[in-house]
Design a protein around this motif. Structure first.
Motif, PDB file in Angstrom:
ATOM      1  N   TYR A 193      27.648  40.907  40.855  1.00 56.22           N
ATOM      2  CA  TYR A 193      28.889  40.303  40.341  1.00 56.22           C
ATOM      3  C   TYR A 193      30.135  41.110  40.683  1.00 56.22           C
ATOM      4  CZ  TYR A 193      28.305  43.520  36.281  1.00 56.22           C
ATOM      5  OH  TYR A 193      28.143  44.618  35.462  1.00 56.22           O
ATOM      6  N   THR A 194      31.267  40.380  40.627  1.00 57.86           N
ATOM      7  CA  THR A 194      32.573  41.053  40.686  1.00 57.86           C
ATOM      8  C   THR A 194      33.341  40.651  39.436  1.00 57.86           C
ATOM      9  OG1 THR A 194      33.561  39.220  41.906  1.00 57.86           O
ATOM     10  CG2 THR A 194      32.715  41.076  43.216  1.00 57.86           C
ATOM     11  N   LEU A 195      34.194  41.563  38.967  1.00 54.97           N
ATOM     12  CA  LEU A 195      35.012  41.303  37.780  1.00 54.97           C
ATOM     13  C   LEU A 195      36.475  41.427  38.164  1.00 54.97           C
ATOM     14  CD1 LEU A 195      33.144  43.504  35.137  1.00 54.97           C
ATOM     15  CD2 LEU A 195      33.227  41.004  35.182  1.00 54.97           C
ATOM     16  N   GLU A 196      37.223  40.360  37.878  1.00 54.69           N
ATOM     17  CA  GLU A 196      38.669  40.410  38.112  1.00 54.69           C
ATOM     18  C   GLU A 196      39.323  40.450  36.735  1.00 54.69           C
ATOM     19  OE1 GLU A 196      41.610  37.153  39.927  1.00 54.69           O
ATOM     20  OE2 GLU A 196      39.659  37.300  40.914  1.00 54.69           O
ATOM     21  N   ARG A 197      40.008  41.539  36.407  1.00 48.65           N
ATOM     22  CA  ARG A 197      40.529  41.724  35.050  1.00 48.65           C
ATOM     23  C   ARG A 197      41.643  40.706  34.769  1.00 48.65           C
ATOM     24  NH1 ARG A 197      44.220  45.132  32.715  1.00 48.65           N
ATOM     25  NH2 ARG A 197      43.670  46.052  30.705  1.00 48.65           N
ATOM     26  N   THR A 198      41.493  39.955  33.672  1.00 52.22           N
ATOM     27  CA  THR A 198      42.499  38.935  33.340  1.00 52.22           C
ATOM     28  C   THR A 198      43.183  39.209  32.001  1.00 52.22           C
ATOM     29  OG1 THR A 198      40.722  37.611  32.371  1.00 52.22           O
ATOM     30  CG2 THR A 198      41.366  37.079  34.636  1.00 52.22           C
ATOM     31  N   GLY A 199      42.663  40.183  31.239  1.00 53.53           N
ATOM     32  CA  GLY A 199      43.273  40.462  29.938  1.00 53.53           C
ATOM     33  C   GLY A 199      42.913  41.857  29.460  1.00 53.53           C
ATOM     34  N   GLY A 200      43.786  42.458  28.643  1.00 49.70           N
ATOM     35  CA  GLY A 200      43.548  43.820  28.157  1.00 49.70           C
ATOM     36  C   GLY A 200      42.893  43.822  26.788  1.00 49.70           C
ATOM     37  N   TRP A 201      42.850  44.999  26.157  1.00 52.27           N
ATOM     38  CA  TRP A 201      42.211  45.144  24.832  1.00 52.27           C
ATOM     39  C   TRP A 201      42.969  46.184  24.018  1.00 52.27           C
ATOM     40  CZ3 TRP A 201      39.124  42.238  22.044  1.00 52.27           C
ATOM     41  CH2 TRP A 201      38.433  42.772  20.954  1.00 52.27           C
ATOM     42  N   ASP A 202      44.222  45.860  23.697  1.00 47.26           N
ATOM     43  CA  ASP A 202      45.014  46.742  22.838  1.00 47.26           C
ATOM     44  C   ASP A 202      44.995  46.099  21.459  1.00 47.26           C
ATOM     45  OD1 ASP A 202      46.731  48.434  21.602  1.00 47.26           O
ATOM     46  OD2 ASP A 202      48.480  47.956  22.834  1.00 47.26           O
ATOM     47  N   THR A 203      44.022  46.476  20.626  1.00 47.29           N
ATOM     48  CA  THR A 203      43.732  45.741  19.392  1.00 47.29           C
ATOM     49  C   THR A 203      43.922  46.603  18.153  1.00 47.29           C
ATOM     50  OG1 THR A 203      41.428  46.349  19.767  1.00 47.29           O
ATOM     51  CG2 THR A 203      42.076  44.116  20.403  1.00 47.29           C
ATOM     52  N   LEU A 204      43.794  45.941  17.013  1.00 46.99           N
ATOM     53  CA  LEU A 204      43.870  46.628  15.721  1.00 46.99           C
ATOM     54  C   LEU A 204      42.713  47.627  15.569  1.00 46.99           C
ATOM     55  CD1 LEU A 204      45.262  46.559  12.839  1.00 46.99           C
ATOM     56  CD2 LEU A 204      43.523  44.866  12.233  1.00 46.99           C
ATOM     57  N   GLY A 205      41.509  47.162  15.843  1.00 49.12           N
ATOM     58  CA  GLY A 205      40.333  48.011  15.664  1.00 49.12           C
ATOM     59  C   GLY A 205      39.294  47.749  16.746  1.00 49.12           C
ATOM     60  N   MET A 206      38.142  48.386  16.598  1.00 46.98           N
ATOM     61  CA  MET A 206      37.072  48.295  17.605  1.00 46.98           C
ATOM     62  C   MET A 206      37.626  48.525  18.999  1.00 46.98           C
ATOM     63  SD  MET A 206      34.032  47.969  16.506  1.00 46.98           S
ATOM     64  CE  MET A 206      33.133  47.688  14.994  1.00 46.98           C
ATOM     65  N   ARG A 207      38.563  49.491  19.079  1.00 44.54           N
ATOM     66  CA  ARG A 207      39.315  49.685  20.319  1.00 44.54           C
ATOM     67  C   ARG A 207      38.447  50.259  21.438  1.00 44.54           C
ATOM     68  NH1 ARG A 207      44.791  49.746  19.950  1.00 44.54           N
ATOM     69  NH2 ARG A 207      45.102  51.692  21.090  1.00 44.54           N
ATOM     70  N   GLY A 208      37.422  51.002  21.062  1.00 41.32           N
ATOM     71  CA  GLY A 208      36.557  51.615  22.071  1.00 41.32           C
ATOM     72  C   GLY A 208      35.568  50.645  22.702  1.00 41.32           C
ATOM     73  N   THR A 209      35.492  49.409  22.174  1.00 42.48           N
ATOM     74  CA  THR A 209      34.568  48.454  22.810  1.00 42.48           C
ATOM     75  C   THR A 209      35.146  47.954  24.133  1.00 42.48           C
ATOM     76  OG1 THR A 209      35.473  46.534  21.616  1.00 42.48           O
ATOM     77  CG2 THR A 209      33.588  47.669  20.595  1.00 42.48           C
ATOM     78  N   CYS A 210      36.459  48.184  24.337  1.00 46.80           N
ATOM     79  CA  CYS A 210      37.112  47.801  25.606  1.00 46.80           C
ATOM     80  C   CYS A 210      36.712  46.376  26.005  1.00 46.80           C
ATOM     81  CB  CYS A 210      36.758  48.782  26.712  1.00 46.80           C
ATOM     82  SG  CYS A 210      37.341  50.446  26.372  1.00 46.80           S
ATOM     83  N   SER A 211      36.959  45.436  25.075  1.00 52.14           N
ATOM     84  CA  SER A 211      36.491  44.055  25.277  1.00 52.14           C
ATOM     85  C   SER A 211      37.519  43.239  26.056  1.00 52.14           C
ATOM     86  CB  SER A 211      36.197  43.421  23.914  1.00 52.14           C
ATOM     87  OG  SER A 211      35.358  44.259  23.152  1.00 52.14           O
ATOM     88  N   GLU A 212      37.723  43.631  27.295  1.00 56.51           N
ATOM     89  CA  GLU A 212      38.767  43.008  28.114  1.00 56.51           C
ATOM     90  C   GLU A 212      38.338  41.628  28.614  1.00 56.51           C
ATOM     91  OE1 GLU A 212      40.648  47.031  30.079  1.00 56.51           O
ATOM     92  OE2 GLU A 212      38.756  46.276  30.845  1.00 56.51           O
ATOM     93  N   GLY A 213      39.356  40.889  29.119  1.00 54.29           N
ATOM     94  CA  GLY A 213      39.089  39.582  29.713  1.00 54.29           C
ATOM     95  C   GLY A 213      38.855  39.726  31.215  1.00 54.29           C
ATOM     96  N   PHE A 214      37.956  38.876  31.745  1.00 48.91           N
ATOM     97  CA  PHE A 214      37.627  38.948  33.169  1.00 48.91           C
ATOM     98  C   PHE A 214      37.350  37.556  33.725  1.00 48.91           C
ATOM     99  CE2 PHE A 214      35.984  42.963  31.380  1.00 48.91           C
ATOM    100  CZ  PHE A 214      36.583  43.892  32.210  1.00 48.91           C
ATOM    101  N   LYS A 215      37.627  37.421  35.017  1.00 51.12           N
ATOM    102  CA  LYS A 215      37.007  36.319  35.761  1.00 51.12           C
ATOM    103  C   LYS A 215      35.738  36.917  36.349  1.00 51.12           C
ATOM    104  CE  LYS A 215      37.682  33.155  39.584  1.00 51.12           C
ATOM    105  NZ  LYS A 215      38.605  32.720  40.656  1.00 51.12           N
ATOM    106  N   LEU A 216      34.610  36.393  35.917  1.00 47.58           N
ATOM    107  CA  LEU A 216      33.309  36.933  36.332  1.00 47.58           C
ATOM    108  C   LEU A 216      32.740  36.025  37.424  1.00 47.58           C
ATOM    109  CD1 LEU A 216      30.628  38.591  35.874  1.00 47.58           C
ATOM    110  CD2 LEU A 216      30.146  37.023  33.995  1.00 47.58           C
ATOM    111  N   SER A 217      32.538  36.556  38.614  1.00 41.83           N
ATOM    112  CA  SER A 217      31.966  35.765  39.716  1.00 41.83           C
ATOM    113  C   SER A 217      30.642  36.404  40.105  1.00 41.83           C
ATOM    114  CB  SER A 217      32.884  35.783  40.945  1.00 41.83           C
ATOM    115  OG  SER A 217      34.192  35.426  40.570  1.00 41.83           O
ATOM    116  N   CYS A 218      29.569  35.626  40.076  1.00 44.40           N
ATOM    117  CA  CYS A 218      28.279  36.227  40.399  1.00 44.40           C
ATOM    118  C   CYS A 218      27.398  35.311  41.231  1.00 44.40           C
ATOM    119  CB  CYS A 218      27.541  36.639  39.126  1.00 44.40           C
ATOM    120  SG  CYS A 218      27.689  35.556  37.734  1.00 44.40           S
ATOM    121  N   GLU A 219      26.479  35.929  41.929  1.00 40.42           N
ATOM    122  CA  GLU A 219      25.452  35.170  42.633  1.00 40.42           C
ATOM    123  C   GLU A 219      24.184  35.999  42.702  1.00 40.42           C
ATOM    124  OE1 GLU A 219      27.998  34.927  46.401  1.00 40.42           O
ATOM    125  OE2 GLU A 219      25.948  35.146  47.162  1.00 40.42           O
ATOM    126  N   GLY A 220      23.058  35.299  42.859  1.00 43.78           N
ATOM    127  CA  GLY A 220      21.786  36.015  42.909  1.00 43.78           C
ATOM    128  C   GLY A 220      20.648  35.049  43.131  1.00 43.78           C
TER     129      GLY A 220
END
Ligand SMILES: Cc1cc2nc3c(=O)[nH]c(=O)nc-3n(C[C@H](O)[C@H](O)[C@H](O)COP(=O)(O)OP(=O)(O)OC[C@H]3O[C@@H](n4cnc5c(N)ncnc54)[C@H](O)[C@@H]3O)c2cc1C
Length: 396
Positions: A193-220
């Motif tokens: 897969y490749t990940l194209e970052r589409t959103g950040g994760w500057d949040t109130l809490g659970m900041r270390g989960t780094c739950s960013e937004g991505f366009k996820l493209s995969c094949e297999g």
């Protein structure tokens, strides 16, 4: 990936290895992880070195065959050091359960489970989708297959530690013509897969989960698609394990807050011998709720263990309602417990830089109610209750 040391830590029980990670590594870095909203790399490296990422893999595939109850306890322990690290660990284990419970009939997934244990691979999850939100049981994106290969593109507004994972389990429609609820679960490795970052994760809490937004493209290879409908995976393991392990993390966060409040009350008692500090009553109140949470989680673990004997029991309305109720109750009450700890500790708890601080605990635990919105879950439960009776018995 750096090689992971072979298994001398396995001479010790997983609980002791996790205690070491929580107190010697996670707790030490938790403040910086939170302040900089960065991935808890030191903790995840320590989890790999202690071989805890593969703990749930069956022994014949190179893991320890740890039970869900053991993993729940490990989540609670780690959460007392760092909530974000514990949520990363819990989400990884939830994905691993899906693979182990439903994929081991396939040669590809068996080999992959073996690789996870051997190389301590970190698994992320992509269920949430743009246009769908937290509705786990519907997808817009679809798997397209041709000549034994598949392609899949997903707009994922949230993939926790997506940029740091070694593999991702992705939900998608079975094919371009399939209904939105006719889904499969696909296992993709970093090379797929490749990940194209589409959103950040500057949040109130659970900041270390780094739950960013991505366009996820995969094949297999199509072999990577778990050969069971996602509806069954969700009903028979993912719903229960998600709610149990998330709850274990929130319980751990609340427990740590109460421990800080207890230390605060004890320090006050030492300053004025013979006088019960005013916070002591609140401490008692908070611990009654903590004990109720513990009982709820242990009861859900027992219920899940019993239900596993039959697919009908796992797919029953009563079981789904119980697991939904667990999530809604623990997410709500754990936040109340942390707020009680704040009432006890006052300004010392509100500040970020005192030994009695519960600020990060509070910010982290507030994610619980929106991690699949409680309103969405209650709506789902209310629909189930229209066609079922209350469980009015105290018998098992
Ligand atoms: C710390 C954290 C980590 C996460 N990690 C991941 C991850 O790794 N992978 C992943 O896929 N997702 C992840 N998520 C996302 C999570 O699983 C949910 O999908 C997400 O929290 C829902 O987002 P939302 O509130 O924008 O969307 P929605 O589900 O659309 O909800 C928005 C609001 O609409 C209302 N609402 C929506 N539907 C209903 C309904 N049926 N009934 C009543 N009210 C409704 C609710 O008020 C809700 O708060 C994470 C979330 C958090 C907080």
């Amino acid at each position: 990936m750096a090689a992971v040391a072979e298994a001398s830590p396995l001479l010790e029980p997983a609980s002791r290895r996790m205690q070491r990670v929580a107190t010697e590594v996670a707790q030490r870095h938790a403040g910086d992880v939170d302040a900089r909203a960065r991935f808890p790399a030191e903790t995840v490296t320590a989890l790999k070195q202690e071989r805890l990422l593969g703990a749930m893999v069956p022994a014949h595939l190179g893991g320890e065959g740890a039970s869900l109850a053991e993993i729940a306890d490990l989540c609670a322990t780690l959460a007392q050091g760092c909530g974000s690290s514990a949520m990363v660990f819990a989400m990884h284990q939830i994905k691993l359960t899906s693979l182990i419970s439903h994929g081991l009939g396939s040669e590809w997934h068996r080999a992959f489970a073996r690789e996870i244990a051997a190389r301590q691979l970190l698994i992320a999850s992509s269920t949430t989708e743009a246009g769908i939100g937290g509705d786990l049981r519907n997808s817009i994106c679809a798997v397209e297959t041709e000549g034994g290969r598949f392609r899949l593109v997903k707009e994922a507004p949230v993939i926790s530690y997506g940029a740091h994972a070694d593999t991702i389990l992705v939900t998608a429609r079975k094919g371009p013509e399939a209904a939105s609820s006719d889904q499969v679960l696909v296992c993709v490795r970093k090379a797929d897969y490749t990940l194209e970052r589409t959103g950040g994760w500057d949040t109130l809490g659970m900041r270390g989960t780094c739950s960013e937004g991505f366009k996820l493209s995969c094949e297999g290879s199509v072999e990577q698609i778990i050969p069971k409908p996602f509806s069954e995976i969700a009903a028979q393991s993912m719903l229960a394990t998600s709610h149990i392990l998330w709850s274990s993390v929130w319980f751990g966060i609340a427990t740590d807050a109460m421990a800080r409040a207890q230390a605060f009350v004890r320090a006050a008692a030492r300053r004025q011998p013979g006088v019960t500090p005013p916070g002591a009553l609140r401490l008692a109140e908070g611990t009654t709720k903590l004990h109720a949470l513990k009982a709820l989680i242990k009861s859900a673990l027992a219920r899940f263990e019993a239900a596993k004997a039959s697919e009908d029991a796992l797919s029953s309305i009563g079981f789904a309602v119980e697991m939904n109720n667990l999530k809604v109750t623990v997410s709500t009450v754990a936040a109340e417990v942390v707020q009680t700890a704040l009432m006890i500790t006052g300004i010392a708890g509100y500040k970020n830089d005192t030994p009695f601080s519960v600020a990060r605990n509070l910010r982290d635990v507030l994610s619980a109610a929106i991690m699949i919105s409680n309103d969405r879950i209650l709506t789902n439960t209310s629909n189930l209750l229209l066609v079922s009776r209350f469980d009015s018995s105290l018998a098992d």
